[in-house]
Design a protein around this motif. Structure first.
Motif, short mmCIF file in Angstrom:
data_model
loop_
_atom_site.label_atom_id
_atom_site.label_comp_id
_atom_site.label_asym_id
_atom_site.label_seq_id
_atom_site.Cartn_x
_atom_site.Cartn_y
_atom_site.Cartn_z
N ASP A 216 0.75 -0.87 0.07
CA ASP A 216 0.18 0.15 0.23
C ASP A 216 0.85 1.10 0.07
O ASP A 216 0.05 2.11 -0.11
N TYR A 217 2.05 1.22 0.47
CA TYR A 217 3.41 2.41 0.38
C TYR A 217 3.61 1.83 -0.27
O TYR A 217 4.84 2.96 -0.73
N LEU A 218 3.99 1.16 -1.14
CA LEU A 218 4.87 1.85 -2.47
C LEU A 218 4.52 2.35 -3.26
O LEU A 218 3.07 2.56 -3.77
N THR A 219 4.91 3.51 -3.99
CA THR A 219 4.77 4.31 -5.10
C THR A 219 5.86 4.18 -6.35
O THR A 219 6.51 3.74 -6.42
N ALA A 220 4.47 4.24 -7.18
CA ALA A 220 4.79 4.07 -9.07
C ALA A 220 4.06 4.27 -9.48
O ALA A 220 2.67 5.55 -9.83
N ILE A 221 4.88 5.32 -10.60
CA ILE A 221 4.41 5.74 -11.57
C ILE A 221 3.80 5.87 -12.66
O ILE A 221 5.00 4.71 -13.21
N PRO A 222 2.24 5.73 -12.73
CA PRO A 222 2.18 4.60 -14.17
C PRO A 222 2.04 5.41 -15.57
O PRO A 222 1.86 6.69 -15.55
N ALA A 223 2.78 4.82 -16.42
CA ALA A 223 3.17 5.12 -17.91
C ALA A 223 2.15 5.10 -18.53
O ALA A 223 1.61 3.22 -18.58
N ASP A 224 1.98 5.33 -19.63
CA ASP A 224 0.86 4.68 -21.12
C ASP A 224 1.11 3.65 -21.70
O ASP A 224 1.16 2.15 -22.08
N ALA A 225 2.55 4.39 -22.36
CA ALA A 225 3.00 2.86 -22.87
C ALA A 225 4.49 3.64 -23.79
O ALA A 225 4.79 4.73 -23.31
N ARG A 226 5.31 2.46 -24.35
CA ARG A 226 6.79 3.33 -24.48
C ARG A 226 6.29 3.57 -26.22
O ARG A 226 5.71 2.86 -26.87
N GLN B 222 7.67 16.82 -22.22
CA GLN B 222 7.45 17.51 -20.63
C GLN B 222 8.34 16.26 -19.78
O GLN B 222 7.50 15.53 -20.34
N ILE B 223 9.43 16.48 -19.84
CA ILE B 223 10.64 15.62 -19.71
C ILE B 223 9.44 15.83 -17.67
O ILE B 223 10.04 16.02 -17.23
N HIS B 224 9.23 14.35 -17.35
CA HIS B 224 8.88 14.49 -15.92
C HIS B 224 10.35 13.38 -14.86
O HIS B 224 10.02 13.86 -13.82
N ASP B 225 10.95 12.50 -15.24
CA ASP B 225 12.09 11.70 -14.72
C ASP B 225 12.60 11.57 -15.93
O ASP B 225 12.11 11.59 -17.06
N MET B 226 13.96 10.82 -15.50
CA MET B 226 14.92 10.21 -16.55
C MET B 226 15.98 9.30 -15.70
O MET B 226 16.54 9.59 -14.41
N PHE C 228 8.03 11.26 -19.86
CA PHE C 228 7.27 12.02 -20.39
C PHE C 228 6.35 12.88 -21.28
O PHE C 228 5.26 11.17 -21.47
N SER C 229 5.23 13.55 -21.67
CA SER C 229 4.17 13.88 -21.50
C SER C 229 4.72 14.44 -22.44
O SER C 229 5.43 14.78 -23.43
N LEU C 230 3.60 14.94 -23.63
CA LEU C 230 3.31 15.60 -24.93
C LEU C 230 2.93 16.49 -24.99
O LEU C 230 1.18 16.08 -25.02
N ARG C 231 3.20 17.92 -25.74
CA ARG C 231 1.84 18.53 -25.88
C ARG C 231 2.28 19.75 -27.24
O ARG C 231 3.75 19.90 -27.37
N TRP C 232 1.24 20.16 -27.35
CA TRP C 232 1.75 21.63 -28.65
C TRP C 232 2.60 22.77 -27.48
O TRP C 232 1.89 23.28 -26.45
N ASN C 233 3.49 23.08 -27.78
CA ASN C 233 4.41 24.63 -27.28
C ASN C 233 3.45 25.75 -28.40
O ASN C 233 4.45 25.47 -29.19
N ARG C 234 2.80 26.36 -27.57
CA ARG C 234 2.42 27.61 -28.12
C ARG C 234 3.00 28.61 -27.64
O ARG C 234 2.60 28.89 -27.13
N TRP C 235 3.38 29.29 -28.44
CA TRP C 235 3.91 30.74 -28.88
C TRP C 235 3.53 31.59 -30.15
O TRP C 235 4.36 31.23 -30.96
N ASN C 236 3.84 32.09 -29.11
CA ASN C 236 3.44 33.86 -30.11
C ASN C 236 2.60 33.17 -31.95
O ASN C 236 2.85 34.10 -33.04
#
Length: 573
Positions: A458-468, A567-571, A551-559
């Motif tokens: 119950d105390y184990l922490t894991a980061i769930p990823a969706d896919a490679r 967007q890297i969350h861990d490596m 990582f997650s994927l997004r559009w970087n919107r600017w101007n």
């Protein structure tokens, strides 16, 4: 560095079949399946949520009784008194009903409690000191009331009917109100138990609008467009961290559309004051820019400041209120940081505390308005349930608790209730009050309960990823598809991917502690180049190679333009 990343097992052939039917990539199809949408019909409903997809208000137990009484109050000119709460959900719930009832021509008054002077919930003093002088004949609670036995009895004594609208966990016995609309009450089989308080209030407004239409109330015009209220619903829903699924997804998606139309002066002014200079506001902006500032009113001053913003009729009137909320939020951040630093120092000096299954931290004079936020930070830092408690000069201890996914905080408090004067909340967040001389007893009983009911897993922490996802498969079309899964939040998190064996072509520090990269697949530096950003980089020399990253994927919107960005969350290097 966190290396425990888990992935969801999805049948690739079924994902390809679903993707072909929907006209989306297998990656997106697998994401839909992981979220429980395994048929084309379910997936399409998820991808294109509309208000027509909402379940009818009459599914909520108590709705018909409440609506009949409010129709009578409106048509007979009785005063309807709204009793709200001091957090963003309570503020937006109050704003929504006040706005709707005003449009219906109702005589409406309201009161929001002060966090310190009044405390959470609907109290008898609100009846005698507020509702009675206002000559109210009906009280409607929003985001509270399910445990307010004394207040409801006081109202009945004064001849005032009470309608409770709430979403908090209830006991088997409820107050003797005229009607209780709470999807978590035992008698309610609506299936809408994940609604926020503002969602319940929206459903009451929807049912009331229909009932008033049936008696010809809107014949002369003025019937409100309920979609126009969804910006308020979205703000309260995201702020209360309820699952963004089913009704909450539909209402939040519609609300974001309204926010981006710049229709409500208060929200538009707060976005400007918060420097949210984006082309399109999303749920992340609500969670990290709008909600903290609305909550800051109740935490550091009075919730009425937040309500004044929501009800402001023009940007000229809203702008100075928005500026004040930003000031209060800055004060909140400073106070929160100071208390958290004190806790970290205390734990460093008493490391044996970390051998326990929970952390209970108490001190005289900690600001009660930030205890919940500090508790959240403690949980993230130490990976176990935490209660942060402030003791006042009378020896009364009030605190907030936050939990990890594997521990039900409400059940834990129920098991230790003999040490408490009062408590309430949810599985992951709760509040309590007790005498200071019972804090040690409370912690002892809490530890006993957790020892009996939890395991190491119950105390184990894991980061769930969706896919490679190899860098070569990142494309503009995929990012467009990922955006259709939004709004993201509790219950519908932003998709996370794992990429492996990555070459770092360039690495540049940007801002305060952030790092921007140009990445490529190892061995193919001229192919699949990707821009990436890592916020709050942990430091150290620039990476030359990344073994794998989350990582997650997004559009970087600017101007006015946009480009794909990881967007890297861990490596791991």
């Amino acid at each position: 560095m966190h290396t425990d990343w888990t992935t969801t097992d999805i049948d690739d052939s079924r994902a390809r079949e679903l993707g072909t039917t929907l006209g989306v990539s297998p990656v997106t199809a697998s994401l839909l399946m992981a979220r429980g949408h395994e048929t084309p019909e379910s997936a399409r409903a998820f991808l294109t949520p509309t208000l027509a997809g909402l379940r009818p208000p009459q599914r909520l137990f108590g709705m018909d009784t409440a609506v009949k009484r409010l129709v009578r109050a409106i048509t007979e000119g009785e005063v309807i008194f709204i009793c709200g709460d001091y957090d963003a959900d309570g503020i937006t719930s109050t704003a929504l009903l006040v706005t709707f009832l005003r449009s219906a021509g109702a005589h409406v008054a309201w009161h929001l409690p002060h966090r310190v002077e009044d405390g959470y919930g609907f109290h008898a003093s609100q009846v005698t000191d507020r509702a009675v002088p206002a000559q109210a004949r009906v009280i409607v609670t929003v985001d509270c009331g399910s445990t307010s036995f004394e207040a409801v009895n006081a109202a009945k004594t004064c001849g005032i009917d009470v309608i409770i609208t709430d979403h908090h966990t209830t006991g088997d016995t409820l107050p003797d109100a005229l009607a209780v609309i709470n999807p978590k009450q035992p008698a309610c089989e609506s299936g809408m138990e994940n609604l926020a308080g503002v969602g319940v209030a929206f459903y009451l407004a929807a049912a009331l609008r229909t009932a008033l239409r049936d008696i010809g109330h809107w014949k002369k015009g003025g019937e409100p467009n309920l979609k126009a209220l969804c910006d308020i619903v979205a703000l309260g829903t995201v702020a209360d961290i309820v699952p963004l699924t089913a009704e909450n997804r539909i209402l939040t998606r519609a609300g974001l559309e309204m926010i981006n139309r710049d229709t409500r002066p208060g929200i538009a002014s707060l976005l400007t004051a918060a420097k949210a200079n984006k082309e399109s506001v999303d749920s992340e902006d609500i969670a990290f820019r709008l909600a903290p500032r609305i909550n800051a009113a109740g935490r550091m001053d009075h919730a009425q400041v937040g309500l004044d913003l929501m009800l402001a009729p023009s940007k000229a009137q809203a702008a100075p209120i928005a500026t004040e909320l930003c000031r209060l939020n800055s004060h909140r951040q400073e106070t929160e940081a100071r208390i958290f630093d004190e806790i970290v120092t205390y734990i460093e000096e008493s490391p044996a505390m970390l051998d326990r299954k929970s952390l209970v931290l108490a001190r005289n004079g900690w600001h009660p308005g930030v205890l919940g936020i500090v508790a959240s930070r403690v949980v993230r830092e130490y990976g176990k349930p935490a209660f942060v408690i402030s003791v006042d000069e009378r020896g009364i201890a009030k605190g907030s608790g936050r939990s990890i996914p594997g521990v039900d905080l409400y059940k834990a408090l129920s098991a230790t209730s003999d040490t408490l004067e009062r408590f309430g909340g949810h599985r992951q967040a709760a509040g309590l009050q007790l005498r200071a001389d019972r804090i040690v007893d409370f912690h002892r009983e809490l530890e006993s309960h957790l020892t009996e009911t939890t395991t190491q897993e119950d105390y184990l922490t894991a980061i769930p990823a969706d896919a490679r996802l190899p860098l070569s498969e990142i494309s503009p079309a995929l990012i467009d598809e990922l955006e259709t899964l939004a709004p993201f939040g509790e219950g519908n998190r932003e998709p996370l991917f794992i990429a492996e064996d990555i070459q770092v072509l360039s690495s540049t520090e940007v801002g305060r502690g952030h790092r921007r990269y140009i990445l490529a697949a190892k061995g193919n530096p001229h192919l699949a180049k990707c821009m990436a950003i890592r916020f709050n980089h942990p430091g150290g020399p620039p990476e030359k190679r990344i073994a794998r990253c989350l990582f997650s994927l997004r559009w970087n919107r600017w101007n006015g333009g946009k480009s794909p960005q990881m967007q890297i969350h861990d490596m791991e290097t």
